[in-house]
Structures are given as structure tokens and as C-alpha cells.
Scaffold this motif. Structure first.
Motif, PDB file in Angstrom:
ATOM      1  N   GLN A 217       0.868  -1.170   0.000  1.00 19.61           N
ATOM      2  CA  GLN A 217       0.000   0.000   0.000  1.00 19.61           C
ATOM      3  C   GLN A 217       0.906   1.221   0.000  1.00 19.61           C
ATOM      4  O   GLN A 217       1.573   1.522   0.994  1.00 19.61           O
ATOM      5  N   VAL A 218       0.964   1.899  -1.128  1.00 18.10           N
ATOM      6  CA  VAL A 218       1.896   3.010  -1.297  1.00 18.10           C
ATOM      7  C   VAL A 218       1.378   4.239  -0.553  1.00 18.10           C
ATOM      8  O   VAL A 218       0.238   4.668  -0.749  1.00 18.10           O
ATOM      9  N   GLN A 219       2.238   4.809   0.284  1.00 21.03           N
ATOM     10  CA  GLN A 219       1.855   5.984   1.067  1.00 21.03           C
ATOM     11  C   GLN A 219       2.660   7.228   0.724  1.00 21.03           C
ATOM     12  O   GLN A 219       2.284   8.333   1.085  1.00 21.03           O
ATOM     13  N   ALA A 220       3.774   7.048   0.024  1.00 17.37           N
ATOM     14  CA  ALA A 220       4.583   8.194  -0.406  1.00 17.37           C
ATOM     15  C   ALA A 220       5.437   7.780  -1.595  1.00 17.37           C
ATOM     16  O   ALA A 220       5.820   6.608  -1.729  1.00 17.37           O
ATOM     17  N   VAL A 221       5.721   8.741  -2.465  1.00 17.66           N
ATOM     18  CA  VAL A 221       6.572   8.504  -3.634  1.00 17.66           C
ATOM     19  C   VAL A 221       7.466   9.721  -3.828  1.00 17.66           C
ATOM     20  O   VAL A 221       7.259  10.769  -3.217  1.00 17.66           O
ATOM     21  N   SER A 222       8.456   9.586  -4.688  1.00 12.11           N
ATOM     22  CA  SER A 222       9.200  10.765  -5.128  1.00 12.11           C
ATOM     23  C   SER A 222       9.351  10.696  -6.637  1.00 12.11           C
ATOM     24  O   SER A 222       9.120   9.649  -7.253  1.00 12.11           O
ATOM     25  N   VAL A 223       9.711  11.823  -7.229  1.00 11.38           N
ATOM     26  CA  VAL A 223       9.880  11.916  -8.679  1.00 11.38           C
ATOM     27  C   VAL A 223      11.358  12.111  -8.992  1.00 11.38           C
ATOM     28  O   VAL A 223      12.031  12.937  -8.373  1.00 11.38           O
TER      29      VAL A 223
ATOM     30  N   PRO B 194      13.369   3.064   7.389  1.00 10.68           N
ATOM     31  CA  PRO B 194      13.963   3.583   8.629  1.00 10.68           C
ATOM     32  C   PRO B 194      12.880   4.038   9.601  1.00 10.68           C
ATOM     33  O   PRO B 194      11.962   4.769   9.211  1.00 10.68           O
ATOM     34  N   ARG B 195      12.982   3.622  10.844  1.00 12.89           N
ATOM     35  CA  ARG B 195      11.931   3.944  11.819  1.00 12.89           C
ATOM     36  C   ARG B 195      11.931   5.428  12.164  1.00 12.89           C
ATOM     37  O   ARG B 195      10.919   5.966  12.632  1.00 12.89           O
ATOM     38  N   THR B 196      13.067   6.120  11.949  1.00 12.29           N
ATOM     39  CA  THR B 196      13.172   7.533  12.309  1.00 12.29           C
ATOM     40  C   THR B 196      12.648   8.466  11.224  1.00 12.29           C
ATOM     41  O   THR B 196      12.637   9.684  11.408  1.00 12.29           O
ATOM     42  N   LEU B 197      12.220   7.917  10.082  1.00  9.53           N
ATOM     43  CA  LEU B 197      11.743   8.742   8.979  1.00  9.53           C
ATOM     44  C   LEU B 197      10.245   8.594   8.772  1.00  9.53           C
ATOM     45  O   LEU B 197       9.673   7.532   9.022  1.00  9.53           O
ATOM     46  N   THR B 198       9.629   9.656   8.293  1.00  7.95           N
ATOM     47  CA  THR B 198       8.246   9.564   7.825  1.00  7.95           C
ATOM     48  C   THR B 198       8.240   8.805   6.501  1.00  7.95           C
ATOM     49  O   THR B 198       9.291   8.580   5.876  1.00  7.95           O
ATOM     50  N   MET B 199       7.056   8.434   6.044  1.00 14.31           N
ATOM     51  CA  MET B 199       6.949   7.772   4.740  1.00 14.31           C
ATOM     52  C   MET B 199       7.502   8.673   3.636  1.00 14.31           C
ATOM     53  O   MET B 199       8.234   8.216   2.744  1.00 14.31           O
TER      54      MET B 199
END
Length: 334
Positions: A39-45, A115-120
Motif C-alpha cells: 500500500q503506497v503511502q509516499a513517492v518521489s519523482v 527507517p523507523r526515524t523517517l516519515t513515509m
């Protein structure tokens, strides 16, 4: 649920055209034995997204997107590395539908635990560029903790350059990092990440390198190698190495008298050719996760957009097309 909401293109339109990217419902991805359904919650371009949208043909809807972060919702029958509920991040594959969809199938061997310290959103900024930088440094240039010498990063404020500067500073203590940057502000950024010398990206490179590294550089990474062979032949030491990520044919004859080695880096090579060591990218991302959670590596984000939609993805493509970014463009939430 039998469908996934997806964003892609049907025609090679300029980004200014309203239907350059469109939203459609597509069949739910079929997962293979080694696949995860995420389930994709974030992407980058990335620049590759822009190149494909502008020039790659499509038969129907082509779904773009490589970097992603999200949650595993199903697994293939032979999956061993992940379980349902795991938070993950990855850069996907060139020959499968992209990550710009709510549910995405990806081979587990290309995936790392987020990484647990990062947001999606923060996690989605990392995979493609950090994998590229890692493979360039350690697979092609074959650097390790005992390496001593000078590394020149041409295009250090691009996504790969920013990741490479941090990796080299963190893992290669006796390698001096020389970077190119286009402004005083960007020079300050790469210095803060570990570069000891910064030269003007738009200046005369050979002269500048001679002034800060009279003996030349041992290794050179470049995101902009077109028409640069004569310059590189001047500044790289005999038996040195160059690794490039841009496209096009190159006449490397000027490098021959110094026996300088030329390498191409392409992070999709393992997945595209189903190499026996595909799981190296999983291991790599697991190491990156450890570095991030230890505070030794961080994503550099210039724009964070929400929600993920055809409109915001067109905005992101326009920003990437500008060529003026010093960091990633990320999108989160649907």
C-alpha cells in the motif's frame, strides 16, 4: 478490492498539458512468488520519470514512479524477508508498472525495511538515489574503508550527488571529497554533508581542480559527462576511475594514455536482467536504514507535496524538469 488507483500517461505531452498525467482505476497487481503487495503511502519523482513521460511509447496507460514507501498488505508464496504489516521503501523496477498507484507489486529482493526515524515521505526520497550512489562508490569504484585518495563528485547537489557525498563522508574516512556546486548556498549544503572542497559547477573545471588538488583526483563521479573527456583526462590520475550516470555515446579515447577506467552505473541493471545477486539491493537498503536510524545519513528534500494526484505529480515533474533542484521532490497521502 479488485482495482488500484493509478496515475500515468497515455501520450507524450509536455507537463503543461492538463492530461500529461491522468488518474485511472487499474486491475489489482498480480503478485509473483517473490513479490510484496505494498500500500503506497509516499513517492518521489526522479529525472527518469520525466524522461519516460516525454519520450517513452506506451500501449495504453503507462504507470510511472520508482521510489516508494508504504506498508506490506500481502506477500507471495516464496517471500522470506517481509511480513504483512511491515513498513518498507524501495526504488522498484524499470520493466514493471510504477509506484504511482495505491497498491503496487514489487520483488522483495529490491526492498528494504523503512527507517523507523523517517516519515513515509522522507523514506521515499532515498532509494533510487542512494542505491545509485552506493553502486557507483562500492561496485564500480570499489572503494572501502581502507581507501585513500581524492573523489570528485560532479553534480554534487543532484539527488545522487547528495547521497554520494554523505555515504563517502560516513563510510570512507580517508577519502577527500571534492564537489561541484552552482551557488554559494549549494556549496554550503554539500560542505555540511562532508565535502572538504567545493568548486564552481559552471567554472573552468580543470583549472579549479588543479588549484585544490594539484595532483589530480583518483576517482570521479559524474552526472554530466557530455563533451567532458578531455577535461577528465587532465584531472584524473593515471589508472584512475570514472563512473557516469547520464546517457549517450562517449568517445573515451582521451582517457587511454592514462589507462583511466570508464564505468556506467545503472541501478536498474540487476532487476532488468534478473541477476543472481538481486538481493544485494535489499541488503544495501537494510544498511542504509541502519545508517539513517543512527543519524549518519539523511534525505535532502526540497519540495513535499500532498496529496498524491495527477495535479501534484505534474507539479513535481515540472520542478524536476527545471533542473534547479538541490534535493528531492516527494509526495505523500492519496
Amino acid at each position: 478490492m479488485t482495482t488500484s488507483r493509478a496515475i500515468g500517461y497515455r501520450h507524450n505531452h509536455p507537463v503543461t498539458v492538463s492530461d500529461a498525467l491522468v488518474t485511472e482505476d487499474v486491475d489489482l497487481p498480480v503478485i509473483g512468488p517473490h513479490d510484496l503487495l505494498v500500500q503506497v503511502q509516499a513517492v518521489s519523482v526522479n529525472p527518469v520519470d520525466v524522461k519516460l513521460r516525454v519520450s517513452a511509447p506506451t500501449d495504453g496507460l503507462r504507470i510511472l514512479g520508482f521510489d516508494a514507501a508504504g506498508t506490506v498488505v500481502a506477500t507471495g508464496e516464496e517471500v522470506e524477508l517481509f511480513s504483512v504489516g511491515d513498513e518498507v521503501y524501495y526504488a522498484g523496477a524499470l520493466d514493471r508498472p510504477g509506484t504511482n498507484q495505491t497498491l503496487h507489486a514489487v520483488d522483495e529482493r529490491l526492498v528494504g525495511h523503512k527507517p523507523r526515524t523517517l516519515t513515509m515521505a522522507e523514506a521515499a526520497a532515498l532509494p533510487l538515489t542512494v542505491i545509485t550512489a552506493w553502486e557507483a562508490l562500492f561496485d564500480h569504484l570499489r572503494l572501502d574503508a581502507s581507501s585513500r585518495g581524492r573523489l570528485l563528485i560532479v553534480g554534487a547537489t543532484g539527488g545522487v550527488g547528495l547521497a554520494m557525498t554523505q555515504l563517502a563522508h560516513t563510510l570512507l574516512p580517508d577519502v577527500e571529497i571534492i564537489a561541484t556546486a552552482s551557488t554559494t548556498e549549494r556549496a554550503g549544503l554539500v560542505r555540511s554533508l562532508g565535502a572538504s572542497q567545493v568548486v564552481d559547477h559552471h567554472g573552468e573545471l580543470a583549472q579549479q581542480i588543479t588549484s585544490v588538488a594539484p595532483g589530480g583526483v583518483d576517482w570521479l563521479f559524474t552526472a554530466y559527462s557530455q563533451d567532458q573527456m578531455d577535461v577528465y583526462a587532465q584531472i584524473v590520475t593515471p589508472f584512475g576511475h570514472i563512473v557516469a550516470i547520464d546517457d549517450g555515446a562517449r568517445d573515451v579515447t582521451p582517457l587511454k594514455s592514462k589507462a583511466i577506467a570508464w564505468h556506467w552505473e545503472f541501478m536498474f541493471a540487476r532487476s532488468l536482467h534478473q541477476t543472481a545477486d538481486m538481493a544485494v539491493q535489499h541488503d544495501l537498503l537494510e544498511t542504509v536504514t541502519e545508517l539513517v536510524d543512527a543519524g549518519r545519513l539523511r534525505p535532502i528534500i526540497e519540495h513535499d507535496l500532498s496529496p498524491i494526484s495527477a495535479h501534484t505529480l505534474r507539479q513535481a515533474h515540472k520542478l524536476v524538469e527545471s533542473g534547479h533542484l538541490a534535493g528531492k521532490v516527494v509526495l505523500h497521502d492519496w
